[in-house]
Design a protein around this motif. Structure first.
Motif, PDB file in Angstrom:
ATOM      1  N   LYS A 175      43.883 -10.685  -1.837  1.00 41.03           N
ATOM      2  CA  LYS A 175      43.179 -11.431  -0.783  1.00 41.03           C
ATOM      3  C   LYS A 175      44.130 -12.340   0.014  1.00 41.03           C
ATOM      4  O   LYS A 175      43.693 -13.154   0.814  1.00 41.03           O
ATOM      5  N   CYS A 176      45.432 -12.212  -0.254  1.00 38.27           N
ATOM      6  CA  CYS A 176      46.407 -13.102   0.384  1.00 38.27           C
ATOM      7  C   CYS A 176      47.234 -12.308   1.405  1.00 38.27           C
ATOM      8  O   CYS A 176      47.718 -11.219   1.104  1.00 38.27           O
ATOM      9  N   GLY A 177      47.412 -12.881   2.593  1.00 37.19           N
ATOM     10  CA  GLY A 177      48.125 -12.180   3.660  1.00 37.19           C
ATOM     11  C   GLY A 177      49.617 -12.460   3.719  1.00 37.19           C
ATOM     12  O   GLY A 177      50.308 -12.007   4.633  1.00 37.19           O
ATOM     13  N   TYR A 178      50.141 -13.186   2.728  1.00 42.34           N
ATOM     14  CA  TYR A 178      51.547 -13.612   2.774  1.00 42.34           C
ATOM     15  C   TYR A 178      52.514 -12.432   2.968  1.00 42.34           C
ATOM     16  O   TYR A 178      53.353 -12.437   3.860  1.00 42.34           O
ATOM     17  N   LEU A 179      52.362 -11.423   2.095  1.00 44.46           N
ATOM     18  CA  LEU A 179      53.293 -10.284   2.123  1.00 44.46           C
ATOM     19  C   LEU A 179      53.223  -9.574   3.484  1.00 44.46           C
ATOM     20  O   LEU A 179      54.260  -9.226   4.068  1.00 44.46           O
ATOM     21  N   VAL A 191      51.579  -6.152  15.670  1.00 43.71           N
ATOM     22  CA  VAL A 191      50.345  -6.826  15.254  1.00 43.71           C
ATOM     23  C   VAL A 191      50.264  -6.867  13.733  1.00 43.71           C
ATOM     24  O   VAL A 191      50.713  -5.941  13.058  1.00 43.71           O
ATOM     25  N   VAL A 192      49.735  -7.975  13.212  1.00 49.80           N
ATOM     26  CA  VAL A 192      49.583  -8.139  11.759  1.00 49.80           C
ATOM     27  C   VAL A 192      48.118  -8.488  11.472  1.00 49.80           C
ATOM     28  O   VAL A 192      47.557  -9.375  12.105  1.00 49.80           O
ATOM     29  N   LEU A 193      47.537  -7.774  10.533  1.00 47.01           N
ATOM     30  CA  LEU A 193      46.146  -8.060  10.148  1.00 47.01           C
ATOM     31  C   LEU A 193      46.120  -8.617   8.732  1.00 47.01           C
ATOM     32  O   LEU A 193      46.586  -7.947   7.797  1.00 47.01           O
ATOM     33  N   ILE A 194      45.598  -9.812   8.576  1.00 43.20           N
ATOM     34  CA  ILE A 194      45.557 -10.437   7.245  1.00 43.20           C
ATOM     35  C   ILE A 194      44.181 -11.050   7.013  1.00 43.20           C
ATOM     36  O   ILE A 194      43.475 -11.357   7.972  1.00 43.20           O
TER      37      ILE A 194
END
Ligand code: ADP
Length: 325
Positions: A175-179, A191-194
């Motif tokens: 559930k974490c978008g860090y990586l 584009v980055v989807l987190i």
């Protein structure tokens, strides 16, 4: 403060490159204190069964450069039940273990807190490639996972340029978008989807199209596995709307390759510093804490303050990613 004569160490949950460095440091630093060290095989499953082996300086030699964990790991859902944890407690007493070092991620540290609340002196070590654990800015394994993701992204960009294709790459992170965010910044994604900042498929299409309009020969989107629109859902959307968007999207899910392989220098050093930090914390009489890295220093934070707490990504990184996209 009770005197420690023997400790045990285990690795639990998802394996992470650098766990072996932590096991090695825990073992050697504890032996330097003249404490005995037991290695528990297969995480909490082995703890409940009393599956242990004595660790010596020799038995942890030549493991640092290996990914995974020499002790093995396991998921053990039964550990959520107090009865199961009581069995673990009995095994620890039978083996005359005075303190336990638990190397693992969110779930493992939840189990560590439950043990601490039953009176077991535990110290947790922050270790997960998802970097979704509050109490440490970075965790063991995420640097290696990021480097593996970047290598794949760089390769995909080469082929994407040759064919003028848009590529979508899904990375791990629960559930974490860090990586995903870091891979996006370091990999030069459009584009980055987190999960922390949802983006609609229409917006993804708009940004990828804008890349072509600006004369780019490729367009790259990175998505976190925990995002609302993960790779599967985006892929389905682009299939339906390909006439409207004007391009195909090729999807790659990196999955477990991100976990494997040789730990980076950073993860070896982090694992080593965390392992040494766990022994130092026990020596100081601390227990019920998580060893982590904050503002460049090895810290300990009460497990009660971090379990169940959502990790927050530095908002500066979001801003940076938006400017660079
Ligand atoms: P990670 O530690 O990598 O986040 P998991 O979430 O799978 O991995 O958790 C690892 C193990 O931790 C679980 O298999 C279970 O044994 C233990 N665990 C997870 N949640 C709890 C809980 N609420 N209480 C006790 N133990 C737990």
């Amino acid at each position: 403060m009770s005197i420690i004569k023997r400790i045990a160490v285990l690795t639990s949950g998802g394996d992470a490159p650098g766990m072996n460095a932590a096991i090695r440091a825990v073992t050697r630093c504890a032996l330097a204190q003249e404490w005995d060290v037991l290695g528990v095989r297969r995480g909490y499953a082995g703890l409940v069964e009393g599956d242990v082996e004595p660790l010596t300086g020799r038995s942890v030699s030549n493991i640092m450069q290996r990914g995974g964990t020499m002790l093995g790991s396991a998921r053990c859902p039964e550990f959520e039940a107090e009865d199961t944890r009581r069995n673990a407690l009995r095994r620890l007493q039978e083996n005359r273990v005075d303190a336990l070092v638990i190397i693992g991620g969110n779930g493992s540290q939840t189990g560590a807190l439950a043990l601490a609340q039953m009176g077991v002196p535990v110290v947790g070590v922050a270790s997960t490639i998802d970097n979704d654990l509050a109490g440490s800015e970075v965790t063991i394994g995420v640097d290696t996972a990021l480097n593996i993701a970047l290598e794949a992204i760089d390769r995909l960009k080469t082929t994407a340029s040759s064919h003028q294709r848009a590529f979508l790459v899904e990375v791990m992170g629960r559930k974490c978008g860090y990586l995903a965010l870091m891979a996006g910044i370091a990999g030069g994604a459009e584009v980055v989807l987190i999960p922390e900042r949802e983006t609609s498929p229409e917006e993804v299409a708009r940004q990828l199209r804008a890349a072509y309009e600006h004369g780019k020969r490729h367009a790259l989107a990175i998505v976190a596995e925990g995002a609302q629109y993960n790779a599967g859902k985006l892929d389905a959307w682009f299939r339906v709307h390909s006439a409207k968007t004007g391009f195909d999207l090729r999807t790659t899910t990196l999955g477990h390759v991100q976990r494997g392989g040789t730990p980076t220098a950073f993860d070896r050093l982090l694992g080593t510093r965390f392992g040494a930090g766990a022994v130092a914390a026990l020596k100081r009489g601390e227990q019920g804490v998580l060893v982590g890295l904050n503002e460049g220093r090895i810290t300990t934070t009460p497990l009660a303050q971090i379990v169940g707490v959502q990790k927050v990504i530095d908002p500066e990184l979001f801003r940076l990613a938006s400017i660079l996209e």
